[in-house]
Write a protein that holds these residues in place. Sequence first.
Motif, short mmCIF file in Angstrom:
data_model
loop_
_atom_site.label_atom_id
_atom_site.label_comp_id
_atom_site.label_asym_id
_atom_site.label_seq_id
_atom_site.Cartn_x
_atom_site.Cartn_y
_atom_site.Cartn_z
N SER A 1 0.89 10.83 1.45
CA SER A 1 -0.13 9.80 1.30
C SER A 1 -0.99 10.16 0.10
O SER A 1 -1.37 11.33 -0.05
CB SER A 1 -0.99 9.68 2.56
OG SER A 1 -1.58 8.39 2.64
N LYS B 1 -7.40 8.04 -2.81
CA LYS B 1 -7.81 6.67 -3.16
C LYS B 1 -8.83 6.66 -4.32
O LYS B 1 -9.84 7.36 -4.25
CB LYS B 1 -8.47 5.97 -1.96
CG LYS B 1 -7.79 6.23 -0.62
CD LYS B 1 -6.32 5.86 -0.60
CE LYS B 1 -5.64 6.31 0.67
NZ LYS B 1 -4.16 6.34 0.54
N LYS C 1 2.13 -3.64 8.66
CA LYS C 1 1.17 -2.54 8.80
C LYS C 1 1.60 -1.28 8.06
O LYS C 1 0.85 -0.32 7.98
CB LYS C 1 0.87 -2.26 10.26
CG LYS C 1 1.86 -1.36 10.98
CD LYS C 1 1.28 -0.97 12.33
CE LYS C 1 2.33 -0.34 13.23
NZ LYS C 1 2.86 0.93 12.75
N GLY C 2 2.81 -1.26 7.53
CA GLY C 2 3.25 -0.11 6.77
C GLY C 2 4.69 -0.29 6.32
O GLY C 2 5.34 -1.29 6.66
N CYS D 1 9.35 3.01 -0.69
CA CYS D 1 8.06 3.66 -0.40
C CYS D 1 7.68 4.69 -1.46
O CYS D 1 6.51 4.80 -1.83
CB CYS D 1 8.10 4.33 0.96
SG CYS D 1 8.02 3.15 2.31
N SER E 1 4.91 0.94 1.14
CA SER E 1 3.62 1.05 1.83
C SER E 1 2.47 1.11 0.84
O SER E 1 2.64 1.54 -0.30
CB SER E 1 3.59 2.28 2.74
OG SER E 1 4.33 3.33 2.22
N HIS F 1 -0.36 2.94 1.29
CA HIS F 1 -1.12 4.20 1.26
C HIS F 1 -0.55 5.24 0.30
O HIS F 1 -1.25 6.18 -0.07
CB HIS F 1 -1.24 4.78 2.67
CG HIS F 1 0.04 5.25 3.28
ND1 HIS F 1 0.42 6.56 3.23
CD2 HIS F 1 1.02 4.59 3.94
CE1 HIS F 1 1.59 6.68 3.85
NE2 HIS F 1 1.97 5.50 4.29
N LYS F 2 0.71 5.08 -0.10
CA LYS F 2 1.26 6.01 -1.09
C LYS F 2 0.98 5.51 -2.51
O LYS F 2 1.12 6.24 -3.48
CB LYS F 2 2.77 6.15 -0.89
CG LYS F 2 3.16 6.76 0.45
CD LYS F 2 4.65 6.89 0.56
CE LYS F 2 5.12 6.99 1.99
NZ LYS F 2 4.91 8.30 2.61
N THR G 1 -4.33 2.97 4.12
CA THR G 1 -3.34 2.96 5.19
C THR G 1 -3.40 1.60 5.89
O THR G 1 -4.32 0.81 5.66
CB THR G 1 -3.65 4.04 6.25
OG1 THR G 1 -5.00 3.88 6.66
CG2 THR G 1 -3.43 5.43 5.69
N GLU H 1 -7.31 -4.09 4.37
CA GLU H 1 -6.28 -3.25 3.77
C GLU H 1 -5.56 -3.99 2.65
O GLU H 1 -5.21 -3.40 1.62
CB GLU H 1 -5.29 -2.80 4.85
CG GLU H 1 -5.86 -1.83 5.88
CD GLU H 1 -6.74 -2.49 6.94
OE1 GLU H 1 -6.89 -3.74 6.93
OE2 GLU H 1 -7.28 -1.75 7.78
#
Length: 406
Positions: free
Chosen positions: A34, A37, A93-94, A202, A223, A225-226, A231, A282
């Motif tokens: 992850s 930010k 969600k991901g 991803c 995703s 978050h990466k 997230t 998000e």
Amino acid sequence: MSVAFDVEAVRAEFPILQREVNGKPLVYLDSAASAQKPRAVIEAMTRAMEHSYANVHRGLHTLANETTDAYEAARRKTAAFIGAAETEVVFTKGGTEAINLVASGLGAGLHPGDEIVLSEMEHHANIVPWHFLRERKGVVLKFVPVTDDGQLDLEAFQRLLGPKTRVVALSHMSNVLGTINPAMELTRMAHEAGAVVLLDGCQAVVHKPVDVKALDVDFYAFSGHKLYGPTGIGILYGKAERLAALPPYQGGGEMIGTVTVDEITYADPPHRFEAGTPPILEAIGLGAAIDWLSGLDRTAISAHEHRLYERVREGLNGANWLKVIGDAPGKGAILSFTVEGAHAHDVAQILDRYGIAVRAGTHCAEPLMRRFGVTSSARASFALYNTEAEADAFVDALTKTQAFFA
Ligand code: PMP
């Protein structure tokens, strides 16, 4: 020497990188799990919560309309980022949920004996949803082998494709090996066999520009978050006609056309696949991450990350206690390794004493671990905010760590 990439300016955008861990400056080498930010993301989400927040789509009041605009703007930014049409971008969600959505939807049309081709280098997120179909529908899973240096064996892949192949689901970039797979060629081969293609992007989407139309993939999952976003948000791209043919994944509000006590009709994609209140904040954060990243020179980022990787490899050159897993040409900046006589968990814990964050374990890729004859490995992954000094600190700390086990 020209400075291609101002890493200090980039670092200044990440407040967390100022902190210390165990009395040492944080060296964060776990971005493949992850990413941290940037301020742009933190502020966009905070601003939304402080200034303009309500549920989306169903309101007639100002805040609902503003929030809906921001949510749909994030979809537009995401679509532009990967070369898709807006209606071809589904928020999940991901990354994991994006793949589950496709497996579950395609699975409805599969029959016993139908074949799905995966590879030995897949993350469990791109294995387990297909195992569900093996258990529930009797489909057969086939795995493309990985060569000793960490590439997909393309000849073996060709041999696995056949008249029963319905789906090919492969990672665009391995989260363990760093291998970047030849996505266009894989897709072409799979399409020639008549299969639907899903790529797990991803890791890849973080490190290289992705154009889903040029790749010609049917589905592409990743995703937030990466990708320096928050997230709780993932992205599923699907070709318009593929999404249109896919049954809904979850039922609830916002994904229907009409509901009566006797029957239901469904909304068109993408909303058909976004049941209930979606990840609104998000999505806004993801939009900010994409804006921020798009303002940087992505070729320079990739060169920078690669330089760090090469610097570490050079620094550890001759370390006969080190085994590196994955050495494919053109690979991304991920170093998976084992240290002779040491468990990867112990290596990670000792590195933490030096303020260095690496991941250790199976990396949700047990078939790959088995392929390379290890039960676990440690992994240092490099991102745009890492520096040459950090690369050197890692080499130094790993050398000292090894001494504990020598
Ligand atoms: N695929 C790959 C290659 C990954 O690295 C990851 C994250 N570790 C996933 C899938 C799962 O993504 P998410 O964490 O967004 O569910």
